[in-house]
Motif scaffolding. Sequence first.
Motif, PDB file in Angstrom:
ATOM      1  N   ASP A  34      37.490  11.273  25.530  1.00 35.66           N
ATOM      2  CA  ASP A  34      36.500  10.309  25.048  1.00 35.66           C
ATOM      3  C   ASP A  34      37.169   9.121  24.361  1.00 35.66           C
ATOM      4  O   ASP A  34      38.105   9.301  23.569  1.00 35.66           O
ATOM      5  CB  ASP A  34      35.542  10.965  24.054  1.00 35.66           C
ATOM      6  N   VAL A  35      36.676   7.940  24.662  1.00 45.61           N
ATOM      7  CA  VAL A  35      37.056   6.732  23.918  1.00 45.61           C
ATOM      8  C   VAL A  35      36.090   6.618  22.744  1.00 45.61           C
ATOM      9  O   VAL A  35      34.879   6.551  22.927  1.00 45.61           O
ATOM     10  CB  VAL A  35      36.949   5.469  24.798  1.00 45.61           C
ATOM     11  N   ARG A  36      36.636   6.569  21.520  1.00 44.14           N
ATOM     12  CA  ARG A  36      35.815   6.518  20.318  1.00 44.14           C
ATOM     13  C   ARG A  36      36.347   5.448  19.383  1.00 44.14           C
ATOM     14  O   ARG A  36      37.556   5.339  19.164  1.00 44.14           O
ATOM     15  CB  ARG A  36      35.837   7.873  19.611  1.00 44.14           C
ATOM     16  N   VAL A  52      40.984   1.381  18.070  1.00 50.08           N
ATOM     17  CA  VAL A  52      39.903   1.125  19.027  1.00 50.08           C
ATOM     18  C   VAL A  52      38.693   0.570  18.274  1.00 50.08           C
ATOM     19  O   VAL A  52      38.327   1.079  17.213  1.00 50.08           O
ATOM     20  CB  VAL A  52      39.498   2.437  19.747  1.00 50.08           C
ATOM     21  N   SER A  55      33.311   1.013  22.208  1.00 50.80           N
ATOM     22  CA  SER A  55      33.327   1.267  23.651  1.00 50.80           C
ATOM     23  C   SER A  55      32.396   0.307  24.376  1.00 50.80           C
ATOM     24  O   SER A  55      31.297  -0.012  23.889  1.00 50.80           O
ATOM     25  CB  SER A  55      32.891   2.701  23.939  1.00 50.80           C
ATOM     26  N   TYR A  60      37.027  -0.739  26.133  1.00 46.13           N
ATOM     27  CA  TYR A  60      36.613  -0.952  24.738  1.00 46.13           C
ATOM     28  C   TYR A  60      37.140  -2.285  24.230  1.00 46.13           C
ATOM     29  O   TYR A  60      38.127  -2.822  24.726  1.00 46.13           O
ATOM     30  CB  TYR A  60      37.107   0.180  23.828  1.00 46.13           C
ATOM     31  N   TRP A  96      40.120  -6.935  24.831  1.00 48.95           N
ATOM     32  CA  TRP A  96      39.585  -5.660  25.255  1.00 48.95           C
ATOM     33  C   TRP A  96      40.561  -4.941  26.161  1.00 48.95           C
ATOM     34  O   TRP A  96      41.475  -5.544  26.711  1.00 48.95           O
ATOM     35  CB  TRP A  96      38.216  -5.822  25.911  1.00 48.95           C
ATOM     36  N   THR A  99      39.996   0.711  30.586  1.00 42.24           N
ATOM     37  CA  THR A  99      40.504   2.076  30.609  1.00 42.24           C
ATOM     38  C   THR A  99      40.610   2.626  32.027  1.00 42.24           C
ATOM     39  O   THR A  99      39.963   2.139  32.960  1.00 42.24           O
ATOM     40  CB  THR A  99      39.602   2.999  29.776  1.00 42.24           C
ATOM     41  N   TRP A 103      39.819   8.434  30.895  1.00 41.62           N
ATOM     42  CA  TRP A 103      39.090   8.161  29.650  1.00 41.62           C
ATOM     43  C   TRP A 103      37.641   7.789  29.936  1.00 41.62           C
ATOM     44  O   TRP A 103      37.354   7.097  30.892  1.00 41.62           O
ATOM     45  CB  TRP A 103      39.792   7.047  28.866  1.00 41.62           C
ATOM     46  N   PRO A 105      34.424   6.033  28.013  1.00 40.82           N
ATOM     47  CA  PRO A 105      33.905   5.315  26.844  1.00 40.82           C
ATOM     48  C   PRO A 105      32.631   5.968  26.305  1.00 40.82           C
ATOM     49  O   PRO A 105      31.701   6.246  27.069  1.00 40.82           O
ATOM     50  CB  PRO A 105      33.626   3.908  27.392  1.00 40.82           C
ATOM     51  N   ARG A 106      32.623   6.205  25.003  1.00 42.63           N
ATOM     52  CA  ARG A 106      31.461   6.798  24.336  1.00 42.63           C
ATOM     53  C   ARG A 106      31.000   5.874  23.215  1.00 42.63           C
ATOM     54  O   ARG A 106      31.806   5.201  22.571  1.00 42.63           O
ATOM     55  CB  ARG A 106      31.831   8.160  23.732  1.00 42.63           C
TER      56      ARG A 106
END
Length: 217
Positions: A34-36, A52, A55, A60, A96, A99, A103, A105-106
């Motif tokens: 997960d991208v957080r 980061v 997202s 992100y 930005w 990804t 990964w 994005p969340r």
Amino acid sequence: MIRSLLVLTGTLAGTLAALAMTPAPQATAVAVYDVRGGDSFTTAPASGRCTVGFSVQGGYVTTGKCGSPGATVIGYNGVAQGTMQPSTLPGGAGGWVKTNTSWRPRGLVNRHDGTFVAVRGSQAAPVGSAACMAGATSGWKCGTIQARNVTVNFPEGTLTGLIRASVCAAPGDLGAPLVANGQAQGVLVGSGGGGCPSYFYPVDKLLSVYGLTLVTE
């Protein structure tokens, strides 16, 4: 002749039985992370740690100060995360990362205590509102939004339209998200002497400049 046929039949039957018992090949599971917002990342060639922001569909937002266009981005867990995209803002303020398929994005921001804040939108909070920053170095820090449309002269250039917040930042926090009541506000682009106050580039402007869509939960 009959004996030969019996032998061949028995051999064939044994072969078929062996084939039936052979398990079918299984697809290898591919790990997806997960991208957080608030998690750390680095770029290669080697650079310092950054954070980061929020997202978006396909990646992100963060600050372009963390890597040159085309640089390989490495996630908090050491797994290749994607590629730094060109920054069109003064001094590389906002940028930005696109990804890769490892990964996802969340719409989450890491509070660095085992919990997460769900991003619900990007409605601008008024001056005086409580807001929190999630930095890869500083962790979860809260304060207030002190001003909007602020102009600041950084070594890389002059930035306008910034958000000033009372939270303090540290090296490694660049790109960090500022959140107010679940609403994305901006990403960290710099701070004053001693790390206070902190300045954030409004997320809606980043989305507009790069044609991106915020990911929400």
